[in-house]
Every structure is written in structure tokens, then in C-alpha cells.
Scaffold this motif. Structure first.
Motif, PDB file in Angstrom:
ATOM      1  N   GLN A 106     -27.341  69.936  54.223  1.00 56.04           N
ATOM      2  CA  GLN A 106     -28.109  68.904  53.536  1.00 56.04           C
ATOM      3  C   GLN A 106     -28.749  69.445  52.265  1.00 56.04           C
ATOM      4  O   GLN A 106     -28.830  68.759  51.252  1.00 56.04           O
ATOM      5  CB  GLN A 106     -29.176  68.354  54.482  1.00 56.04           C
ATOM      6  N   ARG A 165     -27.968  50.809  54.889  1.00 57.14           N
ATOM      7  CA  ARG A 165     -27.125  52.017  54.892  1.00 57.14           C
ATOM      8  C   ARG A 165     -25.998  51.857  53.876  1.00 57.14           C
ATOM      9  O   ARG A 165     -25.611  52.820  53.219  1.00 57.14           O
ATOM     10  CB  ARG A 165     -26.562  52.289  56.283  1.00 57.14           C
ATOM     11  N   SER A 168     -27.255  52.719  50.605  1.00 54.88           N
ATOM     12  CA  SER A 168     -27.315  54.182  50.461  1.00 54.88           C
ATOM     13  C   SER A 168     -25.945  54.739  50.069  1.00 54.88           C
ATOM     14  O   SER A 168     -25.849  55.641  49.231  1.00 54.88           O
ATOM     15  CB  SER A 168     -27.795  54.812  51.771  1.00 54.88           C
ATOM     16  N   TRP A 172     -24.932  56.794  46.538  1.00 55.50           N
ATOM     17  CA  TRP A 172     -24.195  58.068  46.528  1.00 55.50           C
ATOM     18  C   TRP A 172     -22.901  57.922  45.722  1.00 55.50           C
ATOM     19  O   TRP A 172     -22.569  58.787  44.899  1.00 55.50           O
ATOM     20  CB  TRP A 172     -23.893  58.486  47.962  1.00 55.50           C
ATOM     21  N   HIS A 241     -21.992  57.163  57.732  1.00 58.88           N
ATOM     22  CA  HIS A 241     -23.006  58.205  57.911  1.00 58.88           C
ATOM     23  C   HIS A 241     -22.534  59.561  57.392  1.00 58.88           C
ATOM     24  O   HIS A 241     -23.239  60.560  57.520  1.00 58.88           O
ATOM     25  CB  HIS A 241     -23.389  58.326  59.384  1.00 58.88           C
ATOM     26  N   ARG A 243     -20.936  61.970  54.189  1.00 57.75           N
ATOM     27  CA  ARG A 243     -20.813  62.142  52.740  1.00 57.75           C
ATOM     28  C   ARG A 243     -19.927  63.368  52.459  1.00 57.75           C
ATOM     29  O   ARG A 243     -20.004  64.373  53.161  1.00 57.75           O
ATOM     30  CB  ARG A 243     -22.188  62.362  52.093  1.00 57.75           C
ATOM     31  N   LYS A 364     -23.684  64.970  57.305  1.00 53.32           N
ATOM     32  CA  LYS A 364     -24.182  63.701  57.830  1.00 53.32           C
ATOM     33  C   LYS A 364     -25.475  63.334  57.113  1.00 53.32           C
ATOM     34  O   LYS A 364     -26.256  64.201  56.748  1.00 53.32           O
ATOM     35  CB  LYS A 364     -24.461  63.814  59.333  1.00 53.32           C
ATOM     36  N   VAL A 365     -25.695  62.036  56.962  1.00 52.18           N
ATOM     37  CA  VAL A 365     -26.950  61.598  56.369  1.00 52.18           C
ATOM     38  C   VAL A 365     -28.079  61.904  57.335  1.00 52.18           C
ATOM     39  O   VAL A 365     -27.876  62.012  58.550  1.00 52.18           O
ATOM     40  CB  VAL A 365     -26.931  60.093  56.051  1.00 52.18           C
ATOM     41  N   ASP A 366     -29.253  62.059  56.788  1.00 50.85           N
ATOM     42  CA  ASP A 366     -30.436  62.302  57.603  1.00 50.85           C
ATOM     43  C   ASP A 366     -30.631  61.132  58.562  1.00 50.85           C
ATOM     44  O   ASP A 366     -30.366  59.987  58.224  1.00 50.85           O
ATOM     45  CB  ASP A 366     -31.663  62.445  56.696  1.00 50.85           C
ATOM     46  N   ASP A 369     -32.114  57.976  57.542  1.00 51.18           N
ATOM     47  CA  ASP A 369     -31.355  57.071  56.686  1.00 51.18           C
ATOM     48  C   ASP A 369     -30.503  56.080  57.484  1.00 51.18           C
ATOM     49  O   ASP A 369     -29.610  55.445  56.941  1.00 51.18           O
ATOM     50  CB  ASP A 369     -30.448  57.870  55.732  1.00 51.18           C
TER      51      ASP A 369
END
Length: 402
Positions: A106, A165, A168, A172, A241, A243, A364-366, A369
Motif C-alpha cells: 500500500q 467503491r 474510487s 484511480w 477491490h 489495483r 488490495k484497497v484499504d 475503502d
């Protein structure tokens, strides 16, 4: 201890004889006189003193034995405590290592994103009321190709209830200048595992089943159908979820140039490519070609993972044919098809040092999120064991027949 007990038994017999002798003393006094009587009394007293000493020694030995037993019990309890501590410490150490890897992944992404937007940073508010423009990543061209043009589509699976989401994802994608298309994924609440959608069927061959597992399977199944129906040659599929790191995206034109060239040289196509996976073995994998980062692209050994992958039209056709029936979780069914011959699944991870999920490629996203979503795990929803599922299914069918 046995010696002391034997001595006490022997002395007890001696005492008995002495008592008998004392009873006979009045008669003997006339014969032996007072001198003999005195000697007997002295001997008796000496014996009684010896007997008392032996009894004291015996009691001391008994107390010592009880103390040793108590120490043994305490030592056993201490050993159990030490083993429990070691297990807890080992578990904590593993969780700490996992947390460190996730933090590094991350952190790497945040640093990259901040580099793309130095005036604002990522996840920070602008200093002024007016939002400052975000510096976007410019796709690098390789032989006229960019990471957008090498795919027919870049599909991101997103449930209809996960609006924030999806926002989000779009943020990105904007920074990465990634041309993503939203694909409406199936929510577990929409799935009735006893009356699934008409274009799939369930023949459970796994210890348990959840609506989320079937929903995920059905979402990917529909993506494969879309690829075949619209004639897409190659598609990148991401769950919302996940990235991809920016440098991985930049190297994709080179990656697929090498992969396609190897396929032409070998005279056989590839079908599926992992960008994130859980390798079940991860060793002795056959090299497919050299990757752009110096690590090899390999024919993946059986692996789990369908959150980030590339798939060809041939691969979609193959999976539609082989996985038209839900029997097990999707990644398990795919792993069972990985024979390296009829179904060639490649790994674009760092195959010199295989790590869970391939943190060098994806992150993975936090968990914060998740926004308006209930997570992304396949264990969400009611969980039915194989036995309870079949019993319930039989009851449902009997009711429908009635």
C-alpha cells in the motif's frame, strides 16, 4: 524407601519379642538376677531410639517424594504454558509479516500516486477551496502500443450497490489514464443457490457453498460470454477491490509482445494470465518467455486467483465449455484445469520469488475503502455444508413437484 520399610518390619518383630521377654522378666529375675534385667532394659531403650530415628527418616523421605511430585506437576504446567506461548508467538509473527507486506504494498502505491499528484497527494484535501488538477500518468508507447490499446476491453467488476467503491476505481483510473469499463457484478443477495439463473446449473462437489461464491462464479461466467459474443481478442479483468501498480501497467505492451511472440514460436496459444495468484506449489514452473522486468513469465502451476487476470477469446471459450456447471469455488475449478497443455495459464508475477497475491503487481484497497459495500470475500452470505445443501435442495424440488 523399600530398605527402610523392611527395616521397620524387622524391628517390629524385635519389639514383639522384647514385649514377650518383659512379661517373662519377673520369673527370670530369680534366675538371672538384676544385672541381666538391667542389660535388657538398656538394650530395649537403644532399640526404641533406633526405631524412632528410622521412623523419622521414613517420614522425611515421604515428604521429599511428595515435594518431587509437586515439582513435576508444576514443571508440566510450565511446559504447557511455554508451548502455548510459542504457538501464540508464531501466529503473531506470521500476522506481523503479512501486515508488513500489505503495508509495503500500500505504501508503494501511495508513493506512486503521490508522485503523480505532488500538489495534492492522495487521500488529502487541497489547501485551497479550489481543487487542484491531478497530474496524470501518461501511458508509455511501445511499438505504437500502450496498456490501453493492447486490450479490447479493461473490465472492472462492480456490484450495483457499491457506488462509492466504483467512484474510487474511477479516481484511480483517472490518475493512471486507464480506460476502464464497469461490468455489473452479481450481488450475493441476488443469487438463490437452490434456483440459480437459467444459463448455469449447480452440481456441488465441495464441502460447502455460499451465495457469494456462486455470485462470483456467475459474474465471471457472464464476462466470458461477453468476450465470446463480442469477439474481443484479449481482455483485462479486475475486481473492484484490486489495483495494479503503475509501473506494471507501463510494462504491459512489452510483456504481451514477448508473450505473443513466444506463443507464435511455440505454435500454441495461451489462454489465461495471472497478475495476482495464490500458487499452490509455485516451484519447477516451465518458462514461457522472459518478462520485461527480467523475471520469467511461466506456465503457472495450479493456482487460485481470479481478481486480476488477462484472458483471450480462446481462453473464454474454453472456460465457458469446461465450467458451465458450478461444482466448486471458481478459482478451485480453474486450478484443476491448469494442465499446461489444453489450458495454458501463465503467471506474470515475480516467478523467481513467488509471494501470495503477487504484491509486486497488485494490491488490495484499504478495508476502509469498502464504503457502501459489505466486503469482497467469497465467504459472505449463508454457508451451507454439502450435506445440508443437498437435503434442502431435495426438499425444494419435492415441494415444486407437489
Amino acid at each position: 524407601m523399600e530398605t527402610i520399610n523392611a527395616a521397620l518390619r524387622s524391628n517390629a518383630r524385635t519389639v514383639q519379642r522384647m514385649v514377650t521377654t518383659q512379661r517373662m522378666l519377673p520369673a527370670k529375675l530369680a534366675e538371672g538376677g538384676r544385672a541381666a534385667y538391667a542389660l535388657v532394659v538398656i538394650a530395649s531403650m537403644a532399640f526404641l531410639v533406633t526405631l524412632s530415628m528410622l521412623q523419622d527418616e521414613r517420614m522425611s523421605h515421604v515428604r521429599a517424594m511428595k515435594s518431587v511430585e509437586r515439582v513435576d506437576v508444576e514443571n508440566a504446567a510450565l511446559q504447557r504454558s511455554i508451548l502455548a506461548f510459542r504457538r501464540d508467538y508464531s501466529k503473531l509473527e506470521k500476522e506481523l509479516e503479512k501486515s508488513v507486506r500489505q503495508d509495503k504494498s500500500q505504501s508503494r502505491s501511495r508513493e506512486y500516486m503521490e508522485a503523480m499528484a505532488p500538489d495534492m497527494g492522495v487521500g488529502k484535501k487541497a489547501e485551497s477551496e479550489d481543487e487542484r488538477p491531478v497530474r496524470q500518468q501518461k501511458p508509455i508507447s511501445h511499438n505504437g502500443m500502450t496498456y490501453n490499446s493492447i486490450f479490447s476491453k479493461i473490465l472492472v467488476m462492480n456490484q450495483d450497490n457499491c457506488v462509492k467503491r466504483w467512484n474510487s476505481v474511477q479516481q484511480w483510473a483517472k490518475v493512471m489514464q486507464l480506460d476502464v469499463t464497469r461490468f455489473s457484478a452479481v450481488h450475493n443477495a441476488e443469487i438463490d443457490i437452490f434456483a440459480p439463473p437459467s444459463d448455469i446449473s449447480i452440481e456441488l462437489d465441495f464441502p460447502y457453498i455460499t451465495p457469494e461464491q456462486v455470485g462470483r462464479y456467475y459474474s465471471h461466467f457472464r464476462i466470458w460470454k461477453l468476450i465470446v459474443e463480442r469477439g474481443y481478442s484479449r481482455v483485462l479483468v479486475l475486481e473492484d477491490h484490486i489495483r495494479l501498480h503503475g509501473d506494471v501497467l507501463q510494462k504491459m505492451p512489452q510483456l504481451f509482445e514477448k508473450v505473443d511472440q513466444a506463443a507464435e514460436e511455440k505454435g500454441k496459444p495461451w489462454h489465461y494470465m495471472f497478475f495476482g495468484r495464490y500458487a499452490l506449489k509455485g516451484d519447477n514452473e516451465e518458462k514461457w518467455c522472459d518478462g520485461p522486468s527480467g523475471t520469467p513469465v511461466t506456465i503457472a502451476s495450479p493456482s487460485w486467483g481470479h481478481a486480476a487476470y488477462a484472458i483471450t477469446n480462446e481462453g473464454a471459450r474454453f472456460l465457458l465449455e469446461k465450467i458451465s456447471v458450478y461444482r466448486k469455488p471458481l478459482d478451485v475449478q480453474i486450478s484443476e484445469l491448469q494442465d499446461g497443455k489444453t489450458f495454458i495459464a501463465l503467471s506474470a508475477c515475480n516467478n523467481d520469488e513467488v509471494a501470495k497475491l503477487c504484491p509486486e503487481n497488485v494490491y488490495k484497497v484499504d478495508s476502509r475503502d469498502n464504503y457502501d459495500c459489505d466486503g469482497h470475500g467469497s465467504q459472505i452470505g449463508s454457508r451451507w455444508t454439502q450435506e445440508s445443501y443437498h437435503k434442502k435442495l431435495a426438499a425444494v424440488r419435492n415441494k415444486m413437484g407437489a
